[in-house]
Scaffold this active site. Structure first.
Site, PDB file in Angstrom:
ATOM      1  N   GLY A 167      -4.533   8.598   5.444  1.00 55.85           N
ATOM      2  CA  GLY A 167      -3.786   9.388   6.335  1.00 55.85           C
ATOM      3  C   GLY A 167      -2.354   9.654   5.038  1.00 55.85           C
ATOM      4  O   GLY A 167      -1.771  10.175   4.802  1.00 55.85           O
ATOM      5  N   SER A 214       7.301   9.481  12.227  1.00 52.61           N
ATOM      6  CA  SER A 214       6.471   9.724  11.140  1.00 52.61           C
ATOM      7  C   SER A 214       7.159   9.585   9.710  1.00 52.61           C
ATOM      8  O   SER A 214       7.518  10.773   9.536  1.00 52.61           O
ATOM      9  CB  SER A 214       5.070  10.127  11.332  1.00 52.61           C
ATOM     10  OG  SER A 214       4.821  10.333  10.406  1.00 52.61           O
ATOM     11  N   LYS A 226      -3.861   6.362  14.768  1.00 48.79           N
ATOM     12  CA  LYS A 226      -4.328   6.142  12.915  1.00 48.79           C
ATOM     13  C   LYS A 226      -5.898   5.471  12.868  1.00 48.79           C
ATOM     14  O   LYS A 226      -5.955   6.375  13.742  1.00 48.79           O
ATOM     15  CB  LYS A 226      -3.675   4.497  13.697  1.00 48.79           C
ATOM     16  CG  LYS A 226      -2.413   4.330  14.272  1.00 48.79           C
ATOM     17  CD  LYS A 226      -0.902   4.166  13.195  1.00 48.79           C
ATOM     18  CE  LYS A 226       0.282   4.935  12.847  1.00 48.79           C
ATOM     19  NZ  LYS A 226       1.084   5.042  11.887  1.00 48.79           N
ATOM     20  N   LYS A 269       0.858  -1.038   0.104  1.00 47.79           N
ATOM     21  CA  LYS A 269       0.208   0.118   0.416  1.00 47.79           C
ATOM     22  C   LYS A 269       0.517   1.241   0.061  1.00 47.79           C
ATOM     23  O   LYS A 269       0.855   2.666  -0.635  1.00 47.79           O
ATOM     24  CB  LYS A 269      -0.782   0.072   1.325  1.00 47.79           C
ATOM     25  CG  LYS A 269      -1.672   1.049   1.309  1.00 47.79           C
ATOM     26  CD  LYS A 269      -2.985   0.282   2.055  1.00 47.79           C
ATOM     27  CE  LYS A 269      -3.470   0.707   3.827  1.00 47.79           C
ATOM     28  NZ  LYS A 269      -3.020   2.157   3.635  1.00 47.79           N
ATOM     29  N   SER A 270       2.187   1.512   0.829  1.00 49.10           N
ATOM     30  CA  SER A 270       2.128   2.347   0.925  1.00 49.10           C
ATOM     31  C   SER A 270       3.687   2.586  -0.134  1.00 49.10           C
ATOM     32  O   SER A 270       3.205   3.395  -0.218  1.00 49.10           O
ATOM     33  CB  SER A 270       3.656   2.404   2.075  1.00 49.10           C
ATOM     34  OG  SER A 270       3.048   2.429   2.918  1.00 49.10           O
ATOM     35  N   ARG A 320      -7.482  -2.848  10.062  1.00 53.39           N
ATOM     36  CA  ARG A 320      -6.825  -3.050  10.507  1.00 53.39           C
ATOM     37  C   ARG A 320      -7.386  -4.211  11.707  1.00 53.39           C
ATOM     38  O   ARG A 320      -7.196  -5.618  12.190  1.00 53.39           O
ATOM     39  CB  ARG A 320      -5.387  -3.338  11.032  1.00 53.39           C
ATOM     40  CG  ARG A 320      -4.394  -2.308   9.653  1.00 53.39           C
ATOM     41  CD  ARG A 320      -3.149  -2.432   9.622  1.00 53.39           C
ATOM     42  NE  ARG A 320      -2.283  -1.339   8.404  1.00 53.39           N
ATOM     43  CZ  ARG A 320      -1.792  -1.834   7.672  1.00 53.39           C
ATOM     44  NH1 ARG A 320      -2.773  -3.118   7.023  1.00 53.39           N
ATOM     45  NH2 ARG A 320      -1.542  -1.463   6.205  1.00 53.39           N
ATOM     46  N   ARG A 349       3.410   5.811  -3.073  1.00 53.23           N
ATOM     47  CA  ARG A 349       3.980   7.118  -3.626  1.00 53.23           C
ATOM     48  C   ARG A 349       4.943   6.341  -5.079  1.00 53.23           C
ATOM     49  O   ARG A 349       4.493   7.578  -5.639  1.00 53.23           O
ATOM     50  CB  ARG A 349       5.381   6.441  -3.267  1.00 53.23           C
ATOM     51  CG  ARG A 349       5.601   6.763  -1.438  1.00 53.23           C
ATOM     52  CD  ARG A 349       6.085   6.557  -0.658  1.00 53.23           C
ATOM     53  NE  ARG A 349       6.335   6.147   0.517  1.00 53.23           N
ATOM     54  CZ  ARG A 349       5.818   5.966   1.925  1.00 53.23           C
ATOM     55  NH1 ARG A 349       4.167   5.783   1.587  1.00 53.23           N
ATOM     56  NH2 ARG A 349       5.746   7.153   3.151  1.00 53.23           N
ATOM     57  N   ASP A 357       1.935  -0.699  12.202  1.00 50.80           N
ATOM     58  CA  ASP A 357       0.779  -1.556  11.577  1.00 50.80           C
ATOM     59  C   ASP A 357       0.658  -2.886  11.603  1.00 50.80           C
ATOM     60  O   ASP A 357      -0.169  -3.378  11.368  1.00 50.80           O
ATOM     61  CB  ASP A 357       0.123  -1.312  10.299  1.00 50.80           C
ATOM     62  CG  ASP A 357       0.699   0.409   9.402  1.00 50.80           C
ATOM     63  OD1 ASP A 357       0.807   1.146   9.937  1.00 50.80           O
ATOM     64  OD2 ASP A 357       0.685   0.650   8.213  1.00 50.80           O
ATOM     65  N   ARG A 403      -5.535   2.389  17.907  1.00 45.96           N
ATOM     66  CA  ARG A 403      -5.464   1.669  17.779  1.00 45.96           C
ATOM     67  C   ARG A 403      -4.871   0.798  19.831  1.00 45.96           C
ATOM     68  O   ARG A 403      -4.848  -0.640  19.561  1.00 45.96           O
ATOM     69  CB  ARG A 403      -4.644   1.102  17.048  1.00 45.96           C
ATOM     70  CG  ARG A 403      -4.912   0.806  15.505  1.00 45.96           C
ATOM     71  CD  ARG A 403      -4.246   0.644  14.328  1.00 45.96           C
ATOM     72  NE  ARG A 403      -4.715   0.540  13.152  1.00 45.96           N
ATOM     73  CZ  ARG A 403      -4.147   0.325  11.864  1.00 45.96           C
ATOM     74  NH1 ARG A 403      -2.886   1.052  12.264  1.00 45.96           N
ATOM     75  NH2 ARG A 403      -4.950   0.872  10.614  1.00 45.96           N
TER      76      ARG A 403
HETATM   77  C1  S3P Z   1       3.050   5.304   6.049  1.00 49.20           C
HETATM   78  C2  S3P Z   1       3.229   4.909   7.122  1.00 49.20           C
HETATM   79  C3  S3P Z   1       2.849   4.771   8.934  1.00 49.20           C
HETATM   80  C4  S3P Z   1       1.716   3.778   8.530  1.00 49.20           C
HETATM   81  C5  S3P Z   1       0.669   4.121   7.457  1.00 49.20           C
HETATM   82  C6  S3P Z   1       1.690   4.302   6.176  1.00 49.20           C
HETATM   83  C7  S3P Z   1       3.169   5.132   4.859  1.00 49.20           C
HETATM   84  O1  S3P Z   1       2.608   6.215   9.191  1.00 49.20           O
HETATM   85  O2  S3P Z   1       0.471   3.604  10.389  1.00 49.20           O
HETATM   86  O3  S3P Z   1       0.342   2.997   7.501  1.00 49.20           O
HETATM   87  O4  S3P Z   1       3.013   4.727   3.867  1.00 49.20           O
HETATM   88  O5  S3P Z   1       4.220   6.070   5.319  1.00 49.20           O
HETATM   89  P1  S3P Z   1       3.419   6.976  10.386  1.00 49.20           P
HETATM   90  O6  S3P Z   1       4.671   7.422   9.280  1.00 49.20           O
HETATM   91  O7  S3P Z   1       2.392   8.097  10.346  1.00 49.20           O
HETATM   92  O8  S3P Z   1       3.849   6.041  11.588  1.00 49.20           O
END
Ligand code: S3P
Length: 440
Positions: free
Chosen positions: A96, A169, A349, A25-26, A395, A30, A322, A353
């Site tokens: 987020g 973060s 989150k 997902k991340s 989750r 991007r 996560d 959580r």
């Molecule tokens: C993420 C970073 C994390 C994670 C989120 C995805 C990302 O958040 O909890 O599910 O894709 O950069 P934080 O970096 O704010 O902890």
């Protein structure tokens, strides 16, 4: 067909089998954003077609990229460095990552953009991005009551900053670095602890140098004309955070054996493997070549056992942020005590959580003590026979399902639609592992 709002998961024998989980997902978020700004056409293979990532794709399309989806692939023709103004507000849904990273890129545009999301996203803290963006000269207006979205960002020239992150973060780090692509000079982010580095890897792969020196990460911007990103082929590995559900489901019971193939093995994501190994699980990892996306990948096999409790805190936290609700599930199945600390970030989150994980474990009969920054779990028996509300948090819904599989009684998972934000085929994968396990 309207999806059911609840699904009941009954206990099953130890699971055996293998599977590939959907794309990371991340990385998918991007890749969508950076390919949308690149010069030329990129092909994204293994892109995660979940609600979160599809919202990001729709957003970059509204900002001027040309997006096509064919079978499992996504083709994106980029705008060559800057976006175009949108007709209305961008809706990032539950994500987020979508909102915070895009805010960084939008801060550098010559026009303003509005962004909004669902009730959960509009309750999550956004000053953590507006503070550094303001310091760069950006115009950011948060119209939520508590420094929250909806927000409006962009329309002012940016200057570079050096920014010490107040919280570990990756989302905030990425936001500042992406804004830095539109600043004059070098923007540096200093992290309190190492966080996931997918943004840095992808920027490098697309031709933008990133200087990393310990906990400091820097990019040099080109001002309002934006970055020169090279389009290309990106092969997204399977999402370790999705694989994690099956790794824990298998690790916590003797007789289980599960292999997850072609999954991301970025060390900033895989601290759960260290935790499970400490708890006694049998793990083997076969690394493959780093594919296109500059990310390590490979296969993981886990053999189940009677786990023992452990402590998780410090530098490990961002690298399994996560997976912490799943660490709690593993702790509930383990003998002894499992302690999670220095994880106050869990409170902001998709749900709080810490609260939702504690409530989930209590519902299935596990003794757990809540702390401000974590919890202490006395494991041993998961009774089940419970109904667990996901509170709209994907989750938590999936963890509750795992508790149903491995405990002594069925678990009804209430409010399951949220699973589609990150792992649309979760229930099919659960069924396939149960079936293979049942036949073994
Ligand atoms: C993420 C970073 C994390 C994670 C989120 C995805 C990302 O958040 O909890 O599910 O894709 O950069 P934080 O970096 O704010 O902890």
């Amino acid at each position: 067909m309207t999806p059911p709002t609840s699904i009941t998961v009954a206990p099953c024998p130890p699971i055996t089998g293998e599977l590939c989980v959907p794309g990371d997902k991340s990385i998918s978020h991007r890749a969508a954003m950076l390919c949308a700004l690149a010069t030329g056409t990129s092909i994204l293979k293994g892109f995660l077609a979940s609600e979160d990532c599809l919202n990001t794709l729709a957003a970059v399309e509204a900002l001027g990229a040309v997006v096509e989806r064919q079978a499992g692939d996504v083709t994106i023709t980029g705008t060559g460095g800057t976006f175009k103004p949108t007709d209305g507000a961008l809706d990032l849904g539950n994500s987020g990552t979508g909102m915070r990273l895009l805010a960084g890129l939008l801060a550098g545009q010559t026009f303003a953009t509005e962004m909004t999301g669902d009730a959960s996203l509009c309750s999550r803290p956004m000053r953590r991005i507006s503070d550094p963006l303001d310091a760069m000269g950006a115009r950011v207006e948060l119209s939520g009551e508590e420094g929250t979205a909806p927000l409006r960002v962009g329309g002012a020239p940016l200057h570079s900053i050096t920014y010490a992150l107040p919280v570990a973060s990756a989302q905030v780090k990425s936001c500042v670095l992406l804004a830095g692509l539109y600043a004059d000079g070098t923007t540096t982010v200093i992290e309190p602890r190492p966080t996931r580095d997918h943004t840095e890897r992808l920027l490098q792969m697309m031709g933008v140098p990133v200087q990393v020196d310990g906990l400091s990460v820097a990019v040099t911007g080109r001002g309002p004309q934006g970055p020169q990103l090279q389009a290309g082929e990106i092969v997204v590995p399977g999402d370790f955070s999705s694989a994690a559900f099956w790794l824990v489901a298998a690790a916590c019971r003797p007789g289980s054996r599960v292999t997850i193939r072609n999954v991301g093995l970025n060390p900033r994501r895989t601290a759960l493997l260290d935790v499970l190994a400490r708890m006694g699980a049998g793990l083997s990892v076969t690394a493959a070549d780093t594919g296109s996306s500059g990310e390590p990948r490979g296969d993981i096999t886990v053999n189940g056992t009677q786990l023992q409790g452990t402590t998780v805190a410090g530098d490990e936290i961002p690298n399994l942020i996560d997976e912490l609700p799943l660490v709690a599930v593993a702790g509930a199945m383990a003998t002894g005590t499992t302690v999670i600390r220095e994880a106050a970030e869990l409170r902001v989150k998709e749900s709080d959580r810490i609260a939702t994980t504690v409530a989930m474990l209590q519902a299935v009969g596990v003794a757990v003590e809540e702390a401000d920054d974590g919890m202490t779990i006395t494991g041993g028996t998961v009774q089940g026979h419970a109904s667990i509300d996901s509170h709209g948090d994907h989750r938590i819904a999936m963890c509750a399902a795992i508790l149903g599989m491995v405990g002594q009684g069925a678990v009804e998972v209430v409010d399951v639609a949220c699973v589609a934000t990150s792992y649309p085929q979760f229930w099919d994968d659960l069924e396939s592992l149960r079936r293979i396990g049942g036949e073994a």
